[in-house]
Design an enzyme around this catalytic site. Structure first.
Site, mmCIF file in Angstrom:
data_model
loop_
_atom_site.group_PDB
_atom_site.id
_atom_site.type_symbol
_atom_site.label_atom_id
_atom_site.label_comp_id
_atom_site.label_asym_id
_atom_site.label_seq_id
_atom_site.Cartn_x
_atom_site.Cartn_y
_atom_site.Cartn_z
ATOM 1 C CG MET A 11 -25.474 -13.476 86.718
ATOM 2 S SD MET A 11 -25.063 -15.148 87.297
ATOM 3 C CE MET A 11 -23.576 -15.482 86.355
ATOM 4 N N GLY A 40 -34.920 -20.709 80.220
ATOM 5 C CA GLY A 40 -34.415 -21.786 79.387
ATOM 6 C C GLY A 40 -33.306 -22.563 80.078
ATOM 7 C CG ASN A 184 -47.720 -18.357 86.904
ATOM 8 O OD1 ASN A 184 -48.479 -17.614 86.261
ATOM 9 N ND2 ASN A 184 -46.527 -17.974 87.296
ATOM 10 C CE LYS A 220 -45.877 -23.790 85.314
ATOM 11 N NZ LYS A 220 -44.517 -23.709 84.712
ATOM 12 N N GLY A 225 -51.719 -26.695 94.143
ATOM 13 C CA GLY A 225 -51.493 -27.884 93.346
ATOM 14 C C GLY A 225 -51.472 -27.612 91.856
ATOM 15 C CG ASP A 246 -36.261 -17.991 96.293
ATOM 16 O OD1 ASP A 246 -37.136 -17.569 95.518
ATOM 17 O OD2 ASP A 246 -35.061 -17.727 96.164
ATOM 18 C CB ALA A 250 -41.227 -23.209 91.903
ATOM 19 C CG ASP A 252 -37.885 -21.963 85.081
ATOM 20 O OD1 ASP A 252 -38.747 -21.797 84.198
ATOM 21 O OD2 ASP A 252 -37.226 -21.036 85.574
#
Length: 311
Positions: A11, A40, A184, A220, A225, A246, A250, A252
């Site tokens: 959460m 996940g 990333n 990423k 790009g 936000d 992104a 995921d």
């Protein structure tokens, strides 16, 4: 075929403020909300929303957050029968701070995610015969991740690893079990030990990761790009132009859409284009799972991008 996601279910407790606080500072924010998350679960929802049959394997606590998280997954179309409700601990939570530049910091308290083990892998194995892709992240214990990757490899299921949160060192065997790794810039820098700042360093980082046994490296790079490298080629795909507010989830969204493309038997370049489109769309809304695009929105964005490319 289907997609399996083995990983975390959290959460998210999200705050917004003009900027991120520095150590020792109390900063006044202006917004707070809760949203289902966990890398996940985010990837599972992202895949299901794009119309792919998706199974989530993981754990939640026997608490209010756990029930909310299961409900959210079911509403999105994720198959949740193999998620264990763990009576011994709380559900996982992530405390996320987002500033006006859409930058964020995240603190994750694993809870039930930290208890994932070989028994969860045993539940995973029954879905492998009909699966095309297994999505993995690093928010559950590494031994369980390795066992899940080994089971997928044995079943000839493609393994996509999102190395987040990135450790300074991944076990060597996990690289060799991974078909596609998708760090990333920050994660890639930690894995290879130097900053990823330009084309030369991207290429060098990819070469190092390939030498460790990975078949495909996908870097990423946010607004810059995506850079992709294999043993035989490398290429760059520009980012989709959007008004980002936000960046949470992104990455995921990217992995979920890339998996959906592979599940649809598309090429590597098409799969990366799918990932880039979904990742860009996820930055246009607040929250983790609430920001993930549905099939209609996603396909419309792909069509607009393709039309622009043809001009």
């Amino acid at each position: 075929m289907s997609i399996i996601v083995f990983g975390s279910i959290n959460m998210d407790l999200v705050t917004r403020s003009p900027r991120l606080p520095v150590p020792g500072e109390t900063l006044l924010g202006y917004d707070f909300f809760t949203a289902p998350g966990g890398k996940g679960a985010n990837q599972a929802v992202g895949s299901a929303l794009l119309g792919r049959t998706t199974y989530m394997i993981g754990r939640v606590g026997n608490d209010n957050f756990g029930q909310e998280l299961l409900t959210s997954l079911k509403v999105a179309g994720v198959q949740t029968d193999s998620i264990l409700i763990d009576d011994t601990t709380s559900s996982g939570v992530a405390v996320i701070a987002v500033d006006d530049r859409s930058e964020n910091t995240i603190i994750v308290v694993p809870g039930a995610n930290g208890k994932v083990n070989h028994t969860d892998v045993e539940r995973l194995e029954k879905f492998l015969p009909n699966a095309s892709v297994l999505l993995l992240q690093l928010e559950v214990p590494i031994p369980a991740i390795i066992a899940a990757a080994e089971a997928a490899k044995k079943a000839k299921v493609k393994v996509i690893l999102d190395p987040a949160p990135a450790p300074e060192k991944l076990p060597d065997e996990l690289y060799s079990l991974t078909d596609v790794i998708t760090p990333n810039e920050t994660e890639a820098s930690r894995l290879v030990g130097f900053e990823i700042s330009h084309q030369e360093t991207m290429t060098k980082a990819a070469e190092i990761l390939l030498s460790r046994g990975v078949k495909i490296v996908v870097l990423k790079l946010g607004s810059r790009g995506v850079f992709c490298a294999t043993a035989s080629e490398n290429f760059m795909l520009p980012a989709f132009p959007v008004n980002a507010i936000d960046t949470v989830a992104a990455g995921d969204a990217f992995n979920a859409a890339m998996a959906a493309a592979f599940d649809s038997d598309l090429s590597l370049k098409e799969a990366i284009k799918w990932g880039a489109a979904a990742g860009a769309l996820a930055t246009t809304k607040k929250g983790a799972q609430p920001s993930l695009p549905n099939k209609e929105t996603f396909e419309g964005t792909l069509l607009r991008f393709s039309a622009t490319e043809e001009r």
